[in-house]
Design a protein around this motif. Structure first.
Motif, PDB file in Angstrom:
ATOM      1  N   SER A   1       3.246  -3.170  -2.869  1.00 42.95           N
ATOM      2  CA  SER A   1       3.110  -4.620  -2.728  1.00 42.95           C
ATOM      3  C   SER A   1       2.828  -5.055  -1.291  1.00 42.95           C
ATOM      4  O   SER A   1       2.365  -6.169  -1.065  1.00 42.95           O
ATOM      5  CB  SER A   1       4.405  -5.295  -3.186  1.00 42.95           C
ATOM      6  OG  SER A   1       5.481  -4.916  -2.327  1.00 42.95           O
ATOM      7  N   GLY A   2       3.126  -4.196  -0.334  1.00 40.96           N
ATOM      8  CA  GLY A   2       2.975  -4.583   1.066  1.00 40.96           C
ATOM      9  C   GLY A   2       4.062  -5.505   1.556  1.00 40.96           C
ATOM     10  O   GLY A   2       3.953  -6.106   2.635  1.00 40.96           O
ATOM     11  N   GLN A   3       5.161  -5.631   0.789  1.00 38.43           N
ATOM     12  CA  GLN A   3       6.225  -6.577   1.118  1.00 38.43           C
ATOM     13  C   GLN A   3       7.411  -5.955   1.874  1.00 38.43           C
ATOM     14  O   GLN A   3       8.270  -6.680   2.347  1.00 38.43           O
ATOM     15  CB  GLN A   3       6.759  -7.217  -0.176  1.00 38.43           C
ATOM     16  CG  GLN A   3       5.708  -7.964  -0.986  1.00 38.43           C
ATOM     17  CD  GLN A   3       5.234  -9.234  -0.298  1.00 38.43           C
ATOM     18  OE1 GLN A   3       5.971  -9.856   0.461  1.00 38.43           O
ATOM     19  NE2 GLN A   3       3.990  -9.616  -0.558  1.00 38.43           N
ATOM     20  N   THR A   4       7.464  -4.621   1.951  1.00 36.15           N
ATOM     21  CA  THR A   4       8.626  -3.966   2.554  1.00 36.15           C
ATOM     22  C   THR A   4       8.632  -4.179   4.065  1.00 36.15           C
ATOM     23  O   THR A   4       7.718  -3.708   4.760  1.00 36.15           O
ATOM     24  CB  THR A   4       8.620  -2.460   2.243  1.00 36.15           C
ATOM     25  OG1 THR A   4       8.500  -2.281   0.830  1.00 36.15           O
ATOM     26  CG2 THR A   4       9.897  -1.807   2.738  1.00 36.15           C
TER      27      THR A   4
ATOM     28  N   THR B   1      -2.950  -1.064   0.021  1.00 31.71           N
ATOM     29  CA  THR B   1      -1.992  -1.796  -0.797  1.00 31.71           C
ATOM     30  C   THR B   1      -2.707  -2.642  -1.852  1.00 31.71           C
ATOM     31  O   THR B   1      -3.906  -2.933  -1.718  1.00 31.71           O
ATOM     32  CB  THR B   1      -1.112  -2.700   0.103  1.00 31.71           C
ATOM     33  OG1 THR B   1      -0.190  -3.435  -0.703  1.00 31.71           O
ATOM     34  CG2 THR B   1      -1.962  -3.659   0.906  1.00 31.71           C
ATOM     35  N   ASN B   2      -1.971  -3.015  -2.872  1.00 27.90           N
ATOM     36  CA  ASN B   2      -2.545  -3.865  -3.924  1.00 27.90           C
ATOM     37  C   ASN B   2      -2.805  -5.285  -3.449  1.00 27.90           C
ATOM     38  O   ASN B   2      -3.683  -5.963  -3.965  1.00 27.90           O
ATOM     39  CB  ASN B   2      -1.592  -3.922  -5.121  1.00 27.90           C
ATOM     40  CG  ASN B   2      -1.937  -2.898  -6.182  1.00 27.90           C
ATOM     41  OD1 ASN B   2      -2.984  -2.275  -6.139  1.00 27.90           O
ATOM     42  ND2 ASN B   2      -1.052  -2.717  -7.131  1.00 27.90           N
ATOM     43  N   ASP B   3      -2.001  -5.761  -2.501  1.00 33.12           N
ATOM     44  CA  ASP B   3      -2.036  -7.176  -2.116  1.00 33.12           C
ATOM     45  C   ASP B   3      -2.614  -7.338  -0.712  1.00 33.12           C
ATOM     46  O   ASP B   3      -1.917  -7.114   0.279  1.00 33.12           O
ATOM     47  CB  ASP B   3      -0.615  -7.754  -2.169  1.00 33.12           C
ATOM     48  CG  ASP B   3      -0.594  -9.245  -1.873  1.00 33.12           C
ATOM     49  OD1 ASP B   3      -1.679  -9.824  -1.653  1.00 33.12           O
ATOM     50  OD2 ASP B   3       0.509  -9.825  -1.859  1.00 33.12           O
ATOM     51  N   PRO B   4      -3.879  -7.735  -0.590  1.00 36.86           N
ATOM     52  CA  PRO B   4      -4.486  -7.894   0.730  1.00 36.86           C
ATOM     53  C   PRO B   4      -3.919  -9.076   1.509  1.00 36.86           C
ATOM     54  O   PRO B   4      -4.204  -9.237   2.696  1.00 36.86           O
ATOM     55  CB  PRO B   4      -5.974  -8.097   0.425  1.00 36.86           C
ATOM     56  CG  PRO B   4      -6.001  -8.637  -0.962  1.00 36.86           C
ATOM     57  CD  PRO B   4      -4.836  -8.011  -1.677  1.00 36.86           C
ATOM     58  N   GLY B   5      -3.084  -9.914   0.847  1.00 36.61           N
ATOM     59  CA  GLY B   5      -2.460 -11.033   1.541  1.00 36.61           C
ATOM     60  C   GLY B   5      -1.009 -10.767   1.893  1.00 36.61           C
ATOM     61  O   GLY B   5      -0.286 -11.680   2.296  1.00 36.61           O
ATOM     62  N   SER B   6      -0.557  -9.526   1.787  1.00 32.10           N
ATOM     63  CA  SER B   6       0.839  -9.170   2.024  1.00 32.10           C
ATOM     64  C   SER B   6       1.154  -9.093   3.516  1.00 32.10           C
ATOM     65  O   SER B   6       0.250  -9.021   4.360  1.00 32.10           O
ATOM     66  CB  SER B   6       1.135  -7.819   1.388  1.00 32.10           C
ATOM     67  OG  SER B   6       0.393  -6.799   2.049  1.00 32.10           O
ATOM     68  N   PRO B   7       2.450  -9.119   3.886  1.00 27.94           N
ATOM     69  CA  PRO B   7       2.830  -8.964   5.290  1.00 27.94           C
ATOM     70  C   PRO B   7       2.293  -7.669   5.911  1.00 27.94           C
ATOM     71  O   PRO B   7       1.884  -7.659   7.075  1.00 27.94           O
ATOM     72  CB  PRO B   7       4.360  -8.952   5.237  1.00 27.94           C
ATOM     73  CG  PRO B   7       4.699  -9.754   4.021  1.00 27.94           C
ATOM     74  CD  PRO B   7       3.624  -9.423   3.027  1.00 27.94           C
TER      75      PRO B   7
END
Length: 236
Positions: free
Chosen positions: A3-6, A27-33
Motif C-alpha cells: 500500500s505504501g502506507q507503512t 507499490t500499488n498506490d502511486p499516491g501513497s506516502p
C-alpha cells in the motif's frame, strides 16, 4: 510495499536517498506516502488485495523488476520470456501439487525454506506467506548458511522446502542430513524427481516469480488444511 502506507518503510527510503541513493517505490498506490518520498515510482495497478499476504502485489513487483531490467538492458532480458510469464503462471496454478505436501506443511512444528541465488526471493516470500496464511513458524536461509550451523536444528516435526534450479551438492547434502535427523524434506525444482515441480527451461529472472507462485499455492492449501481462511482479515 503493498500500500505504501507503512511509515517505517517510507522513513528508511528517505534516509537512504539523503545518503545518496536513488529510491524507487514499487507499490500499488502511486499516491501513497512511500511514493511521495521516492525519487521514482513504479505503480503496479494490481488492484485491491484479497489476501493478507499481498500475494498478487508481490508477483507484480517481481514482474515490474524484470521489466525494469529489460528497460536497462534489452539484450539481457528477453521480451518473449516476459510475455510468456502469464501463461506459465496459469499452467503452474492448474498443476496442483500433491495434497500430502500441503498437509505436511500445515502440521509441521516449523518450516525452513532454503534457496540460493535468485530463488532466495521465492524462499523468503514463501516463508512469510506460510506464516501469515497458515500461522506456521518459518525461517528462510541460503543453502550454505543453513548448512553451517542452523542445520543442527533439523528434527522430527520440522519441514524443509528447498528451492533449486537443479541439484546442487549443498542441497543433496542437506537432504541427506534432514533424513538422518527425521525432518521432512520437500524439493521444489524443475528436476523430474522434485517433490513439487517448477517449470523448466526458463531464464533466471522468470523462475523466481513462478517459484513464488508455487509457494503461495502451497501456503494457501496448508492454510485451508489447518482450518484457516487464507484470505481472512484475522490473519496476522
Amino acid at each position: 510495499s503493498r500500500s505504501g502506507q507503512t511509515p517505517e518503510v517510507a522513513a528508511a527510503l528517505d534516509r537512504l536517498q539523503r545518503a545518496g541513493a536513488h529510491g524507487i517505490a514499487i507499490t500499488n498506490d502511486p499516491g501513497s506516502p512511500l511514493a511521495g518520498v521516492a525519487q521514482s515510482v513504479l505503480g503496479l495497478a494490481a488492484g485491491p488485495e484479497r489476501a493478507g499476504p499481498a500475494t498478487k502485489t508481490l508477483t507484480g513487483q517481481l514482474l515490474a523488476l524484470a521489466l525494469l531490467a529489460r528497460a536497462l538492458n534489452q539484450e539481457a532480458v528477453s521480451a518473449a520470456a516476459l510475455q510468456a510469464v502469464a501463461d506459465q503462471v496459469a499452467r503452474t496454478l492448474d498443476d496442483v501439487p500433491a495434497a500430502a505436501t500441503a498437509a505436511a506443511l500445515s502440521a509441521a512444528r516449523a518450516v525452513v525454506c532454503l534457496a540460493d541465488g535468485p530463488l532466495q526471493v521465492a524462499a523468503r516470500a514463501t516463508a512469510l506467506t506460510l506464516t501469515q496464511a497458515a500461522s506456521v513458524l518459518t525461517a528462510a536461509y541460503p543453502v550454505g548458511e543453513f548448512g553451517h550451523g542452523p542445520a543442527a536444528a533439523l528434527a522430527p516435526g520440522l519441514a524443509v522446502l528447498a528451492f533449486s534450479k537443479g541439484s546442487p551438492p549443498g542441497i543433496a547434502t542437506l537432504r541427506a542430513e534432514a533424513g538422518r535427523r527425521g525432518a521432512a524434506w520437500f524439493g521444489l525444482s524443475p528436476q523430474p524427481d522434485a517433490t513439487v515441480r517448477l517449470p523448466g527451461g526458463l531464464p533466471d529472472y522468470t523462475l523466481p516469480l513462478l517459484a513464488t507462485v508455487r509457494g503461495q499455492q502451497l501456503a494457501w492449501a496448508a492454510a485451508r488444511l489447518a482450518g484457516h481462511d487464507p484470505d481472512g482479515p484475522g490473519q496476522p
